[in-house]
Design a protein around this motif. Sequence first.
Motif, PDB file in Angstrom:
ATOM      1  N   GLN A  73       0.818  -1.214   0.000  1.00  0.00           N
ATOM      2  CA  GLN A  73       0.000   0.000   0.000  1.00  0.00           C
ATOM      3  C   GLN A  73       0.849   1.260   0.000  1.00  0.00           C
ATOM      4  N   ASP A  74       2.110   1.149   0.445  1.00  0.00           N
ATOM      5  CA  ASP A  74       2.988   2.309   0.556  1.00  0.00           C
ATOM      6  C   ASP A  74       4.207   2.242  -0.363  1.00  0.00           C
ATOM      7  N   ARG A  75       4.459   1.088  -0.966  1.00  0.00           N
ATOM      8  CA  ARG A  75       5.686   0.888  -1.742  1.00  0.00           C
ATOM      9  C   ARG A  75       5.627   1.626  -3.071  1.00  0.00           C
ATOM     10  N   PRO A  76       6.589   2.500  -3.365  1.00  0.00           N
ATOM     11  CA  PRO A  76       6.588   3.202  -4.661  1.00  0.00           C
ATOM     12  C   PRO A  76       6.900   2.251  -5.804  1.00  0.00           C
ATOM     13  N   ILE A  77       6.404   2.606  -6.990  1.00  0.00           N
ATOM     14  CA  ILE A  77       6.788   1.878  -8.202  1.00  0.00           C
ATOM     15  C   ILE A  77       8.272   2.124  -8.443  1.00  0.00           C
ATOM     16  N   LEU A  78       9.002   1.088  -8.823  1.00  0.00           N
ATOM     17  CA  LEU A  78      10.433   1.212  -9.118  1.00  0.00           C
ATOM     18  C   LEU A  78      10.700   0.694 -10.522  1.00  0.00           C
ATOM     19  N   ARG A  79      11.221   1.571 -11.383  1.00  0.00           N
ATOM     20  CA  ARG A  79      11.554   1.196 -12.752  1.00  0.00           C
ATOM     21  C   ARG A  79      12.859   1.898 -13.149  1.00  0.00           C
ATOM     22  N   SER A  80      13.461   1.449 -14.247  1.00  0.00           N
ATOM     23  CA  SER A  80      14.681   2.064 -14.774  1.00  0.00           C
ATOM     24  C   SER A  80      14.353   2.805 -16.065  1.00  0.00           C
ATOM     25  N   TYR A  81      14.894   4.026 -16.204  1.00  0.00           N
ATOM     26  CA  TYR A  81      14.644   4.842 -17.389  1.00  0.00           C
ATOM     27  C   TYR A  81      15.906   5.579 -17.811  1.00  0.00           C
ATOM     28  N   SER A  82      15.901   6.053 -19.054  1.00  0.00           N
ATOM     29  CA  SER A  82      17.020   6.820 -19.602  1.00  0.00           C
ATOM     30  C   SER A  82      16.675   8.306 -19.631  1.00  0.00           C
ATOM     31  N   VAL A  83      17.707   9.120 -19.570  1.00  0.00           N
ATOM     32  CA  VAL A  83      17.531  10.558 -19.757  1.00  0.00           C
ATOM     33  C   VAL A  83      17.429  10.811 -21.259  1.00  0.00           C
ATOM     34  N   ARG A  84      16.275  11.237 -21.721  1.00  0.00           N
ATOM     35  CA  ARG A  84      16.127  11.517 -23.152  1.00  0.00           C
ATOM     36  C   ARG A  84      16.828  12.819 -23.517  1.00  0.00           C
ATOM     37  N   ALA A  85      16.734  13.801 -22.629  1.00  0.00           N
ATOM     38  CA  ALA A  85      17.409  15.073 -22.876  1.00  0.00           C
ATOM     39  C   ALA A  85      17.536  15.825 -21.557  1.00  0.00           C
ATOM     40  N   TYR A  86      18.584  16.639 -21.478  1.00  0.00           N
ATOM     41  CA  TYR A  86      18.799  17.529 -20.331  1.00  0.00           C
ATOM     42  C   TYR A  86      18.930  18.951 -20.841  1.00  0.00           C
ATOM     43  N   ARG A  87      18.299  19.875 -20.155  1.00  0.00           N
ATOM     44  CA  ARG A  87      18.408  21.285 -20.509  1.00  0.00           C
ATOM     45  C   ARG A  87      18.852  22.071 -19.280  1.00  0.00           C
ATOM     46  N   ALA A  88      19.947  22.804 -19.455  1.00  0.00           N
ATOM     47  CA  ALA A  88      20.442  23.618 -18.346  1.00  0.00           C
ATOM     48  C   ALA A  88      19.469  24.723 -17.996  1.00  0.00           C
ATOM     49  N   GLU A  89      18.677  25.149 -18.992  1.00  0.00           N
ATOM     50  CA  GLU A  89      17.650  26.147 -18.712  1.00  0.00           C
ATOM     51  C   GLU A  89      16.570  25.462 -17.882  1.00  0.00           C
ATOM     52  N   GLY A  90      16.395  25.908 -16.701  1.00  0.00           N
ATOM     53  CA  GLY A  90      15.417  25.276 -15.819  1.00  0.00           C
ATOM     54  C   GLY A  90      16.015  24.967 -14.459  1.00  0.00           C
ATOM     55  N   PRO A  91      16.983  23.999 -14.361  1.00  0.00           N
ATOM     56  CA  PRO A  91      17.227  22.931 -15.342  1.00  0.00           C
ATOM     57  C   PRO A  91      16.109  21.888 -15.295  1.00  0.00           C
ATOM     58  N   GLU A  92      16.112  20.999 -16.318  1.00  0.00           N
ATOM     59  CA  GLU A  92      15.081  19.976 -16.371  1.00  0.00           C
ATOM     60  C   GLU A  92      15.542  18.824 -17.255  1.00  0.00           C
ATOM     61  N   ILE A  93      14.907  17.679 -17.069  1.00  0.00           N
ATOM     62  CA  ILE A  93      15.207  16.508 -17.886  1.00  0.00           C
ATOM     63  C   ILE A  93      13.918  15.964 -18.485  1.00  0.00           C
ATOM     64  N   ASP A  94      14.042  15.402 -19.685  1.00  0.00           N
ATOM     65  CA  ASP A  94      12.925  14.722 -20.330  1.00  0.00           C
ATOM     66  C   ASP A  94      13.087  13.218 -20.145  1.00  0.00           C
ATOM     67  N   VAL A  95      11.992  12.559 -19.829  1.00  0.00           N
ATOM     68  CA  VAL A  95      11.959  11.100 -19.702  1.00  0.00           C
ATOM     69  C   VAL A  95      10.830  10.598 -20.589  1.00  0.00           C
ATOM     70  N   ASP A  96      11.151   9.719 -21.539  1.00  0.00           N
ATOM     71  CA  ASP A  96      10.144   9.186 -22.448  1.00  0.00           C
ATOM     72  C   ASP A  96       9.677   7.817 -21.980  1.00  0.00           C
ATOM     73  N   PHE A  97       8.366   7.654 -21.880  1.00  0.00           N
ATOM     74  CA  PHE A  97       7.750   6.391 -21.464  1.00  0.00           C
ATOM     75  C   PHE A  97       7.127   5.729 -22.685  1.00  0.00           C
ATOM     76  N   VAL A  98       7.415   4.445 -22.866  1.00  0.00           N
ATOM     77  CA  VAL A  98       6.845   3.690 -23.976  1.00  0.00           C
ATOM     78  C   VAL A  98       5.487   3.144 -23.564  1.00  0.00           C
ATOM     79  N   LEU A  99       4.513   3.318 -24.418  1.00  0.00           N
ATOM     80  CA  LEU A  99       3.178   2.772 -24.189  1.00  0.00           C
ATOM     81  C   LEU A  99       3.048   1.492 -24.997  1.00  0.00           C
ATOM     82  N   HIS A 100       3.476   0.386 -24.425  1.00  0.00           N
ATOM     83  CA  HIS A 100       3.348  -0.898 -25.111  1.00  0.00           C
ATOM     84  C   HIS A 100       1.870  -1.247 -25.258  1.00  0.00           C
TER      85      HIS A 100
END
Length: 259
Positions: A73-100
């Motif tokens: 009931q309290d355990r977070p979802i744990l998955r592995s992902y890649s950094v699609r892009a990083y922008r120093a403006e912000g800064p911020e990162i994009d993470v792309d999720f595949v919808l199988h």
Amino acid sequence: MSEPLVLRVRRTAQIAPHFVRVTLGDGDIARFTPMGYDQWFRLFIPVPGKPLPRLPDKLTMASYLRYLTISKQDRPILRSYSVRAYRAEGPEIDVDFVLHDPPAGGTPGSAASWAQTCRPGDQVAILDEGVTFNPPADTTNVLLVADESGLPAIGGILASLPRDVSGRALVEVPSPADVQELDPPPGVTVDWVIRDDPHALPGRAVLAAAEQVALPDEPTFGWVVGEQALPVALRRHWIAAGLPKDRIVFCGYWRAGRG
């Protein structure tokens, strides 16, 4: 030393039929160190309405077993992902999720469902794991192969490669509308392999295409990821074709049939 960084969703966008992009920032983002290439991280998504529990500084067998002791009931979802892009403006990162596409009567995976329903301000944590793309110094040619799960990592690699590197990238996607704009060096060709049969195992089509690519005479580095059958089979093919084992990185990003 790595440590969990707490970030927040800044925005989301469905960038293609089978891809949702979640942009993360704020929180601890100033302490994120961009490395480019196929930089990856562990993503912890809290249960709705629950705070993030105390997270490990490093995911070892012992810390993972402790994670499993957290109640479902309290355990977070744990998955592995890649950094699609990083922008120093912000800064911020994009993470792309595949919808199988789920099997008949099935439901999307838990992380993909979150990506489709999360809102700006939602909190997550990431644990940076660095890069796996580590070609020998004499590498002048690359072979990059992936199904759609590896497309974000290939995008990062192509944008990070020295501009004088040559080679080929082969990417399998579920439909022509999933083809994305990438930033390869001028000497690297990107071949898109469209999966004609929606019921086919992802990776089979790009495996067949990659097996037709002759290894060049120049120093080459092979990198292949995706549904686990793809990297295992292509590594075997490359070794039989003469590519040394120490010039290959392969990784099963996911297994068909699991959410």
